[in-house]
Motif scaffolding. Structure first.
Motif, short mmCIF file in Angstrom:
data_model
loop_
_atom_site.label_atom_id
_atom_site.label_comp_id
_atom_site.label_asym_id
_atom_site.label_seq_id
_atom_site.Cartn_x
_atom_site.Cartn_y
_atom_site.Cartn_z
N ARG A 176 -7.49 31.13 -29.44
CA ARG A 176 -6.64 30.05 -28.95
C ARG A 176 -5.17 30.43 -29.11
N VAL A 177 -4.37 29.95 -28.17
CA VAL A 177 -2.95 30.28 -28.16
C VAL A 177 -2.16 29.10 -28.72
N TRP A 178 -1.26 29.42 -29.65
CA TRP A 178 -0.37 28.41 -30.24
C TRP A 178 1.07 28.85 -30.02
N VAL A 179 1.92 27.90 -29.68
CA VAL A 179 3.32 28.22 -29.40
C VAL A 179 4.24 27.53 -30.40
N ARG A 180 5.31 28.24 -30.74
CA ARG A 180 6.24 27.70 -31.73
C ARG A 180 7.06 26.57 -31.13
N GLN A 181 7.07 25.46 -31.82
CA GLN A 181 7.79 24.27 -31.37
C GLN A 181 8.93 23.87 -32.30
N GLU A 199 2.11 24.30 -31.96
CA GLU A 199 1.17 23.41 -31.28
C GLU A 199 0.39 24.23 -30.27
N ARG A 200 -0.83 23.79 -30.00
CA ARG A 200 -1.72 24.57 -29.15
C ARG A 200 -1.28 24.52 -27.69
N LEU A 201 -1.31 25.67 -27.04
CA LEU A 201 -0.96 25.76 -25.63
C LEU A 201 -2.22 25.79 -24.79
N THR A 202 -2.31 24.91 -23.81
CA THR A 202 -3.43 24.85 -22.88
C THR A 202 -2.92 24.96 -21.45
N LYS A 208 -0.42 18.12 -28.16
CA LYS A 208 0.33 17.64 -29.32
C LYS A 208 -0.52 16.87 -30.32
N SER A 209 -1.84 16.99 -30.18
CA SER A 209 -2.71 16.24 -31.08
C SER A 209 -2.88 16.92 -32.42
N VAL A 210 -2.59 18.23 -32.48
CA VAL A 210 -2.75 18.98 -33.73
C VAL A 210 -1.48 19.77 -34.02
N LEU A 211 -1.04 19.71 -35.27
CA LEU A 211 0.14 20.46 -35.71
C LEU A 211 -0.30 21.54 -36.69
N ARG A 212 0.29 22.70 -36.57
CA ARG A 212 0.08 23.76 -37.55
C ARG A 212 1.42 24.22 -38.10
N PHE A 213 1.49 24.29 -39.43
CA PHE A 213 2.67 24.83 -40.09
C PHE A 213 2.29 26.17 -40.70
N TYR A 214 3.02 27.21 -40.32
CA TYR A 214 2.80 28.54 -40.88
C TYR A 214 3.96 28.88 -41.81
N GLU A 215 3.61 29.48 -42.96
CA GLU A 215 4.63 29.94 -43.88
C GLU A 215 4.98 31.38 -43.53
N PHE A 216 6.24 31.62 -43.27
CA PHE A 216 6.74 32.95 -42.92
C PHE A 216 7.65 33.41 -44.05
N LYS A 217 7.18 34.41 -44.80
CA LYS A 217 7.93 34.85 -45.97
C LYS A 217 8.90 35.97 -45.61
N GLU A 227 -2.68 22.44 -41.52
CA GLU A 227 -3.02 21.95 -40.19
C GLU A 227 -3.29 20.46 -40.31
N SER A 228 -2.72 19.69 -39.42
CA SER A 228 -2.92 18.24 -39.47
C SER A 228 -3.02 17.69 -38.07
N LYS A 229 -3.72 16.57 -37.97
CA LYS A 229 -3.90 15.92 -36.68
C LYS A 229 -2.96 14.73 -36.59
N ARG A 230 -2.44 14.52 -35.40
CA ARG A 230 -1.68 13.31 -35.14
C ARG A 230 -2.64 12.18 -34.86
N ASN A 231 -2.33 11.01 -35.40
CA ASN A 231 -3.14 9.83 -35.08
C ASN A 231 -2.91 9.40 -33.64
N SER A 232 -1.69 9.65 -33.15
CA SER A 232 -1.35 9.35 -31.76
C SER A 232 -0.17 10.22 -31.40
N LEU A 233 0.15 10.27 -30.13
CA LEU A 233 1.28 11.07 -29.68
C LEU A 233 2.60 10.50 -30.16
N GLU A 234 2.55 9.29 -30.74
CA GLU A 234 3.79 8.68 -31.22
C GLU A 234 4.15 9.18 -32.62
#
Length: 319
Positions: A176-181, A199-202, A208-217, A227-234
């Motif tokens: 799956r492809v994810w793009v930096r937002q 966020e995942r690119l389709t 925008k339903s799933v967020l991923r935070f990556y730690e870049f050292k 990784e967390s899910k949004r309850n809604s797009l709001e």
């Protein structure tokens, strides 16, 4: 977040540049309503632009007036800044500082402060066809500025190497492809990491339903932090609370660090006045008093010294 505006100036510029609008009361009421609308609609950590000048244009179609043509709008010029630096500016203006070193230290603390409130200032009204001259000049001369090392209008205390090394997209182990937002950065010396939001690119666009935070050292390590899910797009992705990824409040979005402080915004206005004089356009940018000249020269020296220190620090970090 606050919205600031000079009602009297905006009313006069509106009548001057849009002659169809003549009623002071209607124009004034409109800008007060617009202020409330922006307050109700704008997140506390929002920026209208990521451009370093922090100036933005609003095409305002919202005027409620029966005699106006279809699709009528006015153009409003705004500027965003971090509300910090007024005390140092006052110290310089009143000549109460001991030496420039004292001011330099204070200025470095100002530009590194992660807790300043964001101000969106509605500065003036443009006529149709006008643009933001600083943005245009920046785009024309960006490479020249890099190579000739021209002092920037305001100093952005970020590491260029880190910025240039960040991934813009990820293909995960499932294909799956994810793009930096977005990015969260801390200027605290103890923090060797930054956190990048993906966020995942389709085919249909960004999911925008799933967020991923990556730690870049700093050492190049790149791992999934959360990784967390949004309850809604709001649900906001950019907010200064735990929902952004469980890291300390010293981390702010990159665009936050790119905002000028109040003292930087003031310096930009002074520079505009001096530039207009050097271009032999009289006092088109406004009159220049001896106090303005004193503040401008000392701010230039303070910023130049701080800029060189930060550039040397960044250069040494590459070694």
């Amino acid at each position: 977040m606050k919205i600031e505006l000079n009602i009297g100036h905006l009313v006069e510029r509106t009548k001057e540049r849009y002659s169809i609008l003549k009623d002071d009361k209607i124009i004034e009421e409109h800008f007060l309503n617009l202020k409330n609308l922006l307050i109700d609609s704008t997140p506390s950590d929002w920026r209208f632009t990521v451009d370093p000048t922090a100036k933005f244009l609003i095409f305002d179609f919202w005027f409620q007036h029966t005699s106006l043509p279809t699709n009528f709008y006015i153009i409003i010029l705004g500027r965003t800044y971090r509300d910090i630096g007024k005390d140092l500016l006052q110290k310089i203006r009143n000549k109460t500082f001991k030496n420039l070193n004292e001011c330099q230290e204070e200025y470095l603390k100002i530009i590194s402060n992660p807790n300043a409130e964001i101000i969106h200032e509605l500065k003036t009204v443009y006529k149709k066809g006008e643009d933001i001259s600083e943005v245009k000049k920046l785009n024309y001369s960006i490479y020249e500025s890099v190579y000739k090392e021209i002092l920037p209008l305001h100093i952005i205390p970020l590491n260029a190497k880190r910025i240039a090394s960040r991934p813009n997209a990820i293909i995960d182990k499932d294909g799956r492809v994810w793009v930096r937002q977005g990015e969260y950065v801390s200027l605290n010396q103890d923090n060797k990491s930054e956190y990048l939001l993906f966020e995942r690119l389709t085919k249909d666009g960004v999911d925008k339903s799933v967020l991923r935070f990556y730690e870049f050292k700093e050492n190049g390590s790149f791992i999934l932090h959360k990784e967390s899910k949004r309850n809604s797009l709001e649900t906001p992705a950019f907010s200064n609370n735990a929902s952004k990824g469980d890291f300390s409040e010293n981390f702010r979005t990159q665009s936050y660090w790119q905002l000028p402080t109040y003292i930087d915004a003031y310096f930009t206005d002074l520079k505009y006045k001096f530039d207009r004089l050097s271009e032999k356009k009289g006092d088109e940018g406004g009159p220049i008093s001896p106090d303005d000249a004193f503040v401008y020269i000392n701010l230039w020296l303070i910023k130049e010294s701080c800029w060189k220190k930060l550039k040397e620090k960044e250069k040494n970090s590459y070694l």
